[in-house]
Design a protein around this motif. Structure first.
Motif, PDB file in Angstrom:
ATOM      1  N   TRP A   1       0.825  -1.217   0.000  1.00 42.41           N
ATOM      2  CA  TRP A   1       0.000   0.000   0.000  1.00 42.41           C
ATOM      3  C   TRP A   1       0.864   1.275   0.000  1.00 42.41           C
ATOM      4  O   TRP A   1       0.598   2.224  -0.723  1.00 42.41           O
TER       5      TRP A   1
ATOM      6  N   PHE B   1      -7.011   1.271   4.227  1.00 39.82           N
ATOM      7  CA  PHE B   1      -5.965   1.790   3.314  1.00 39.82           C
ATOM      8  C   PHE B   1      -6.586   2.375   2.042  1.00 39.82           C
ATOM      9  O   PHE B   1      -6.180   3.436   1.564  1.00 39.82           O
ATOM     10  N   PHE B   2      -7.569   1.650   1.538  1.00 38.41           N
ATOM     11  CA  PHE B   2      -8.225   2.098   0.306  1.00 38.41           C
ATOM     12  C   PHE B   2      -8.956   3.428   0.523  1.00 38.41           C
ATOM     13  O   PHE B   2      -8.859   4.356  -0.276  1.00 38.41           O
TER      14      PHE B   2
ATOM     15  N   TYR C   1       0.951   4.163  -2.581  1.00 37.30           N
ATOM     16  CA  TYR C   1       0.747   5.576  -2.212  1.00 37.30           C
ATOM     17  C   TYR C   1       1.860   6.441  -2.787  1.00 37.30           C
ATOM     18  O   TYR C   1       1.609   7.496  -3.382  1.00 37.30           O
TER      19      TYR C   1
ATOM     20  N   SER D   1       1.610   6.818  -6.460  1.00 33.28           N
ATOM     21  CA  SER D   1       0.469   7.691  -6.806  1.00 33.28           C
ATOM     22  C   SER D   1       0.792   9.156  -6.552  1.00 33.28           C
ATOM     23  O   SER D   1       0.567  10.011  -7.406  1.00 33.28           O
TER      24      SER D   1
ATOM     25  N   THR E   1      -6.197  11.029  -2.571  1.00 36.74           N
ATOM     26  CA  THR E   1      -6.349  11.398  -3.992  1.00 36.74           C
ATOM     27  C   THR E   1      -7.237  12.632  -4.130  1.00 36.74           C
ATOM     28  O   THR E   1      -6.894  13.578  -4.853  1.00 36.74           O
TER      29      THR E   1
ATOM     30  N   TYR F   1      -6.547   6.057   0.734  1.00 34.12           N
ATOM     31  CA  TYR F   1      -6.044   6.342  -0.618  1.00 34.12           C
ATOM     32  C   TYR F   1      -7.014   7.276  -1.370  1.00 34.12           C
ATOM     33  O   TYR F   1      -6.605   8.264  -2.001  1.00 34.12           O
TER      34      TYR F   1
END
Lengths: 173, 192
Positions: A20, B26-27, A24, A27, B34, B30
């Motif tokens: 993850w 975590f998602f 990250y 990204s 974003t 994320y």
């Protein structure tokens, strides 16, 4: 105590957490790169924009200069044409004046000014002058004065002074 | 003083050995990250980029139009210059008395040329007057002279007073001419 297996190092992050975190990092890197790319592109756009604006100013200055030159040429052409028309008018005026003189009358001298005409000539009789020459002169000029001098042969020398009323007027131009 | 330690114990739900709750968190993080980056980094950058791009294309379009206008005016100017070359050159030349006599000899016999005065004309020009004393055979010579004066290398206006006087077989003629010259041409000449 003795163990047959070596002790495993305890990992700070578990495998999936690492994954993850890498995801990250990638990204964020891509997002920031994209934003930076846009900013760099915007910087070059604005730089080129400045160059274009500078060129526009230069071109406008040149256009003003060219327009001025064009106006000058047009002015010179207008003056030239005006002068040529006026020359032509003067020629026609003299031609018309000489055509105005009837056959029995002889012209010795004439002085053409901006607002006057003085004619010296010889006429067989005063009547010939008054009938044939005076009317056209009176139609052009506002004031006509004629003086006659009798010659030994009976004919008359005459001096005709013709004037226009206004100072700025001219019969010929 | 010891701070009380808060321990959050997440419930564990594993499917095929994957911790579903942790990954979901975590998602979620994320997605939040974003959205945060889009809102505070990407969106302002896109806005700056768009503004810069619009300004660039506007300037480019204006530049293209100005350039086209410049070319158009330049073309017109060149055309005007080519069409009126004779007139433009005539306005630049000095009046030469001998040359004028040479030109006029087909029409009249010039006896004297008297220079009078030079005055400015319409700010850009100098107007010089001359009195010409000449002899002609017939008035037609004078008409022809006036007709052909447009082909002379200077700009000349025939002006008053014009005096015709009969003398034996010829006519004594006195008249005024005015020559026109560009003042800038004079300045250019002095500079050289």
């Amino acid at each position: 105590m003795y163990s047959f297996t070596k002790p495993k190092k305890k990992q700070f992050f578990k495998e999936d957490t690492k994954l993850w975190l890498v995801f990250y990092a990638i990204s964020v890197f891509l997002y920031v790169s994209f934003a930076l790319f846009l900013l760099v592109k915007a910087y070059f756009y604005s730089k080129n924009n400045q160059i274009y604006n500078q060129n526009i100013i230069t071109l406008n200055t040149k256009i003003s200069s060219l327009t001025l030159q064009k106006e000058n040429i047009k002015l010179q052409k207008t003056i030239y044409e005006d002068i040529m028309v006026k020359n032509s008018l003067i020629k026609d005026s003299i031609k018309n004046l000489l055509d105005l003189i009837p056959d029995p009358i002889t012209l010795n001298k004439f002085l053409l000014k901006k607002d006057s005409l003085i004619i010296y000539g010889i006429t067989p009789t005063k009547d010939v002058y008054n009938l044939l020459m005076l009317p056209p002169l009176e139609s052009i000029f506002t004031k006509t004065d004629t003086t006659f001098y009798q010659m030994p042969n009976g004919w008359y020398k005459f001096k005709s002074i013709n004037k226009l009323k206004g100072n700025n007027e001219t019969a010929f131009n | 003083m010891k701070l009380p330690s808060i321990k959050i114990k997440l419930p564990k739900l594993k499917i095929y050995g994957i911790d579903v709750i942790k990954n979901a968190l975590f998602f979620a993080f994320y997605i939040s990250m974003t959205l945060f980056i889009i809102a505070f980094i990407i969106a302002p950058s896109v806005k700056i980029f768009k503004n810069a791009k619009n300004s660039y294309f506007l300037s480019k379009q204006e530049f293209d139009n100005t350039k086209q206008n410049y070319r158009h005016i330049l073309e017109q100017l060149t055309k005007l210059q080519n069409q009126n070359q004779q007139i433009l050159n005539a306005f630049k030349r000095n009046f030469n008395e001998n040359n004028f006599k040479l030109f006029a000899k087909d029409y009249m016999n010039i006896i004297k040329i008297t220079k009078q005065k030079t005055i400015p004309y319409k700010n850009q020009f100098a107007k010089t007057s001359y009195i010409i004393t000449a002899q002609i055979k017939s008035p037609k010579n004078f008409y022809d002279f006036i007709n052909n004066i447009k082909n002379y290398k200077n700009i000349i206006r025939v002006y008053f007073p014009i005096d015709f006087e009969k003398s034996n077989k010829e006519i004594n003629l006195t008249f005024k001419i005015e020559t026109y010259r560009l003042l800038t041409a004079k300045a250019e000449e002095k500079a050289h």
